[in-house]
Design an enzyme around this catalytic site. Structure first.
Site, PDB file in Angstrom:
ATOM      1  CG  HIS A  87      40.815  45.433  48.818  1.00  0.00           C
ATOM      2  ND1 HIS A  87      40.364  44.628  49.841  1.00  0.00           N
ATOM      3  CD2 HIS A  87      40.514  44.762  47.679  1.00  0.00           C
ATOM      4  CE1 HIS A  87      39.834  43.530  49.344  1.00  0.00           C
ATOM      5  NE2 HIS A  87      39.900  43.596  48.029  1.00  0.00           N
TER       6      HIS A  87
ATOM      7  CG  ASP B 159      38.065  43.837  43.931  1.00  0.00           C
ATOM      8  OD1 ASP B 159      38.713  43.581  44.963  1.00  0.00           O
ATOM      9  OD2 ASP B 159      36.939  43.347  43.681  1.00  0.00           O
TER      10      ASP B 159
ATOM     11  CG  HIS C 175      35.665  44.237  48.974  1.00  0.00           C
ATOM     12  ND1 HIS C 175      35.834  45.036  47.866  1.00  0.00           N
ATOM     13  CD2 HIS C 175      36.356  43.094  48.714  1.00  0.00           C
ATOM     14  CE1 HIS C 175      36.588  44.411  46.977  1.00  0.00           C
ATOM     15  NE2 HIS C 175      36.925  43.239  47.467  1.00  0.00           N
TER      16      HIS C 175
ATOM     17  NE  ARG D 177      37.575  39.698  42.344  1.00  0.00           N
ATOM     18  CZ  ARG D 177      38.627  40.370  42.797  1.00  0.00           C
ATOM     19  NH1 ARG D 177      38.833  40.501  44.098  1.00  0.00           N
ATOM     20  NH2 ARG D 177      39.478  40.923  41.966  1.00  0.00           N
TER      21      ARG D 177
HETATM   22  C1  SIN Z   1      38.072  40.005  47.528  1.00  0.00           C
HETATM   23  O1  SIN Z   1      38.785  40.902  47.919  1.00  0.00           O
HETATM   24  O2  SIN Z   1      37.498  40.045  46.443  1.00  0.00           O
HETATM   25  C2  SIN Z   1      37.832  38.807  48.417  1.00  0.00           C
HETATM   26  C3  SIN Z   1      36.733  39.075  49.347  1.00  0.00           C
HETATM   27  C4  SIN Z   1      36.385  37.889  50.183  1.00  0.00           C
HETATM   28  O3  SIN Z   1      36.997  36.828  50.055  1.00  0.00           O
HETATM   29  O4  SIN Z   1      35.467  37.991  50.979  1.00  0.00           O
END
Ligand code: SIN
Length: 254
Positions: free
Chosen positions: A79, A81, A228, A243
């Protein structure tokens, strides 16, 4: 050391590096929440995550926490973000402070410039001019089972091929986390085309790099040209991070 005041010179170097390399990994960082946010704010206004409407201690911080009790881990699919937003984040900075005792918990990143480049000219021509719908209900209700706010989660349309506003390079801009369908196609056509593009991303290892976290690693990715995928291979062990994301000032456009 991202905890202090960064000089303009260092900031410019980081800024250019994030455009050139897309995924930057900073090891051995010791940041409190405010320092994390200050670093994020050097790049723009901080994003308030849609699931934070339920009220966390800090709306600008998204907690990424998985433990033995978890029934899912955030981001466990390819995905980009929050593409359900009209102005999806230009980048995100994930600061992991606890990694699983058993190892694992890496994150894969994929280069969406290269994903576009590797398509045939005929496929590129077909996708140019097409628009896809990105729906926050898919992950936030469908996967994470959260209660949507009044009026539901954001749902927006973006071109399937966008141009990165700073590098001017073309990007394949659909993702399995948020994209519900392609406008103007029959449902079975849209499903088949999206599945083909998702397979292209999932089955082309040359698009990817893999971040192996250590405690106190901060990774900053350009959300406009990457996808990611968090890897949940450590149950019942725990992983913890926070985050921040930075709101883009331009909509994704062709
Ligand atoms: C996310 O999608 O920002 C999480 C990524 C992660 O936990 O590695």
């Amino acid at each position: 050391d991202l905890s202090g005041d960064l000089s303009n010179e260092i900031f410019t170097e980081i800024y250019q590096a994030h455009l050139d390399y897309m995924v930057l990994v900073f090891r051995d960082q010791h940041l409190d929440r405010e320092q994390h946010k200050v670093f994020g704010r050097r790049f723009g206004r901080l994003h308030v995550h849609p699931t934070n409407h339920v009220g966390t201690r800090d709306d600008e911080i998204l907690v990424v926490k998985t433990s033995a009790k978890s029934t899912y881990t955030a981001g466990d699919t390819w995905h980009t973000d929050v593409t359900c937003d009209e102005y999806p984040p230009l980048g995100s900075m994930l600061y992991i402070t606890e990694t699983p005792e058993c190892g694992g918990g890496d994150t894969l990143y994929a280069d969406m410039y290269l994903a576009y480049e590797l398509l045939s000219d005929k496929m590129k021509q077909m996708l140019e001019g097409m628009t896809a719908v990105h729906d926050g209900g898919i992950p936030y209700v469908g996967l994470y089972n959260t209660v949507p706010p009044e009026g539901g989660y954001a749902r927006n349309e973006h071109p399937e091929i966008v141009t990165h506003p700073e590098t001017g390079k073309k990007v394949l801009y659909v993702n399995s986390g948020f994209t519900s369908h392609i406008k103007g196609l029959k449902p079975f056509e849209s499903r088949a085309l999206l599945d083909m593009l998702y397979q292209h991303i999932a089955q082309t290892p040359s698009l990817t790099c893999r971040v192996e976290w250590q405690p106190n690693t901060l990774t900053f990715w350009d959300n406009r040209c990457t996808q990611h995928h968090a890897i949940w291979d450590y149950h019942p062990y725990s992983r913890y991070g926070e985050r921040v994301s930075i709101v883009a000032d331009k909509r994704p456009s062709a």
